[in-house]
Design a protein around this motif. Structure first.
Motif, PDB file in Angstrom:
ATOM      1  N   ALA A   1       0.153   0.312 -10.073  1.00  0.00           N
ATOM      2  CA  ALA A   1       0.549   0.532  -8.296  1.00  0.00           C
ATOM      3  C   ALA A   1      -0.233   2.090  -8.132  1.00  0.00           C
ATOM      4  CB  ALA A   1       1.323   0.031  -7.331  1.00  0.00           C
TER       5      ALA A   1
ATOM      6  N   GLU B   1       1.175  -1.529  -0.004  1.00  0.00           N
ATOM      7  CA  GLU B   1       0.071  -0.077  -0.411  1.00  0.00           C
ATOM      8  C   GLU B   1       0.607   1.275   0.250  1.00  0.00           C
ATOM      9  OE1 GLU B   1      -3.198   0.086  -0.488  1.00  0.00           O
ATOM     10  OE2 GLU B   1      -3.276  -2.029  -0.816  1.00  0.00           O
ATOM     11  N   LYS B   2       2.382   1.320   0.268  1.00  0.00           N
ATOM     12  CA  LYS B   2       3.114   2.390   0.556  1.00  0.00           C
ATOM     13  C   LYS B   2       4.264   2.022   0.041  1.00  0.00           C
ATOM     14  CE  LYS B   2       4.138   6.103   3.339  1.00  0.00           C
ATOM     15  NZ  LYS B   2       4.661   7.569   3.326  1.00  0.00           N
TER      16      LYS B   2
ATOM     17  N   LYS C   1      -2.343   3.019  -4.806  1.00  0.00           N
ATOM     18  CA  LYS C   1      -1.005   2.817  -4.130  1.00  0.00           C
ATOM     19  C   LYS C   1       0.085   4.031  -3.659  1.00  0.00           C
ATOM     20  CE  LYS C   1      -1.542  -2.132  -3.992  1.00  0.00           C
ATOM     21  NZ  LYS C   1      -0.462  -3.569  -4.916  1.00  0.00           N
TER      22      LYS C   1
END
Ligand code: MRU
Length: 361
Positions: A177, A149-150, A182
């Motif tokens: 992404a 996500e990060k 993200k």
């Protein structure tokens, strides 16, 4: 999407001169296959997949603009064109993949007349372009599975829109992404000596609104030591059947540093980059380029004499250092064995397209 290359209905190739980016966005136009070979050699057109696409159109132009009624001369000329393009750069598999496809079309239709052959060659070049865009899209989706996500991602050279027929390979994963929501930050190696990172990747990431910093190549290890890099993603110029990867010089150092710091080192590339006939990377020819790329900066000499220079354009990353290879087909993990997968890659994109068309109807 950046317009990097277009084949017109006047049988001209229009392409963005990547040696001038980002200072000038200049498009060159040519009807000559020799100009295409020169553009590839000089890196006006660069990046393994884009080189292959340009060469395929170079073949079409070479045939179209040759004036003869003599069939034997036509055939001799065809091979002269493909050989000229074949010798423009030695390392990227995609160049040979594209030219082999053009030769196959020619040889399978040798009984047909000039006009029909030319038409079939143009269709093949268009297919190579379209398929590459499709492969990038699928690499983006497959590779995005590896992205959390990060994440902070380091990339080297330019394996993006400017290097392919689509959104890119390594950078295509980053764009995909990001489009999935993200939170991505990129470190772009400047990529000495021709600065594909600071000139091209930075230009492209800015166009695509991705947050990034440019770093000098020798900074990467420090960022890894400080725990800042979550993974490295690079493209490839040629991949051997055992998963050995040849890519822009500096890739090997990154892979060694990733292994030391326990960071994943990912390679993103389409099936057209895999050399199913080469068992190990040591048999891949690595291009040696002009000393002037090192001894001169923007045409100005920066060394006191014409010193001897070692300037390989690429280096070899042994498969042991590659965490995963992302293709349009899937994410491949070690042990890599592409030798037996040639047929699967050849039919994969066509099958997927047929399935997509069916689903659309
Ligand atoms: O010398 P270049 O600029 O053609 O080198 C390009 C690279 O090394 C890329 O990483 C590779 O071709 C993959 S592009 C999708």
């Amino acid at each position: 999407m950046i317009d990097k290359l277009e084949y017109t209905n006047k049988h001209e190739l229009i392409f963005l001169d990547q040696t001038l980016l980002p200072l000038k966005e200049k498009y060159l136009k040519t009807k000559s296959y020799k100009d295409v070979a020169e553009a590839i050699q000089k890196l006006r057109i660069r990046g393994a997949p884009l080189i292959g696409i340009a060469a395929a159109y170079g073949v079409v132009m070479g045939v179209h603009h040759y004036d003869t009624d003599n069939r034997k001369n036509f055939d001799i000329h065809f091979y002269k064109v493909t050989e000229t393009l074949r010798t423009s750069r030695p390392t990227a598999k995609n160049l040979f993949y594209a030219l082999d496809r053009m030769v196959k079309v020619f040889e399978e239709n040798i009984e047909k007349d000039f006009v029909e052959i030319e038409d079939l060659l143009l269709r093949e070049a268009d297919a190579i372009f379209d398929e590459d865009a499709e492969m990038c899209k699928r690499i983006g989706v497959n590779g995005s599975e590896l992205i959390g996500e990060k994440m902070t991602i380091l990339t080297h050279c330019n394996a993006g829109e400017l290097a392919t027929g689509g959104i890119g390979t390594a950078l295509g994963i980053i764009y995909t992404a990001r489009d999935q929501g993200k939170d991505i930050f990129v470190y772009a190696d400047e990529t000495r000596p021709l600065l594909q990172g600071s000139r091209l990747t930075a230009y492209e990431l800015a166009e695509n609104e991705i947050d990034f910093d440019i770093i000098i190549d020798s900074m990467a290890a420090n960022l890894m030591k400080d725990g800042i890099i979550d993974c490295v993603i690079v493209g490839a110029d040629r991949i051997a059947s055992n998963g050995d990867v040849v890519n822009k010089v500096g890739s090997y150092s990154l892979a060694v540093n990733c292994a030391f710091h326990k960071i994943p080192f990912y390679v993103a590339a389409p099936g057209s980059t895999i050399d199913f006939d080469i068992a190990e990377g040591k048999d891949i020819e690595i291009e040696e380029r002009s000393p002037e790329e090192i001894t001169k900066v923007y045409g100005e000499k920066i060394t006191s004499q014409d010193f001897s220079v070692l300037n390989p354009a690429f280096d070899l990353v042994p498969h042991e250092l590659v965490t995963a290879i992302i293709t349009e087909y899937k994410v491949h993990y070690p042990p890599y064995n592409f030798g037996g997968l040639k047929h699967m890659f050849q039919s994969y994109i066509q099958t997927q397209r047929a399935d997509d068309n069916e689903n659309d109807n």
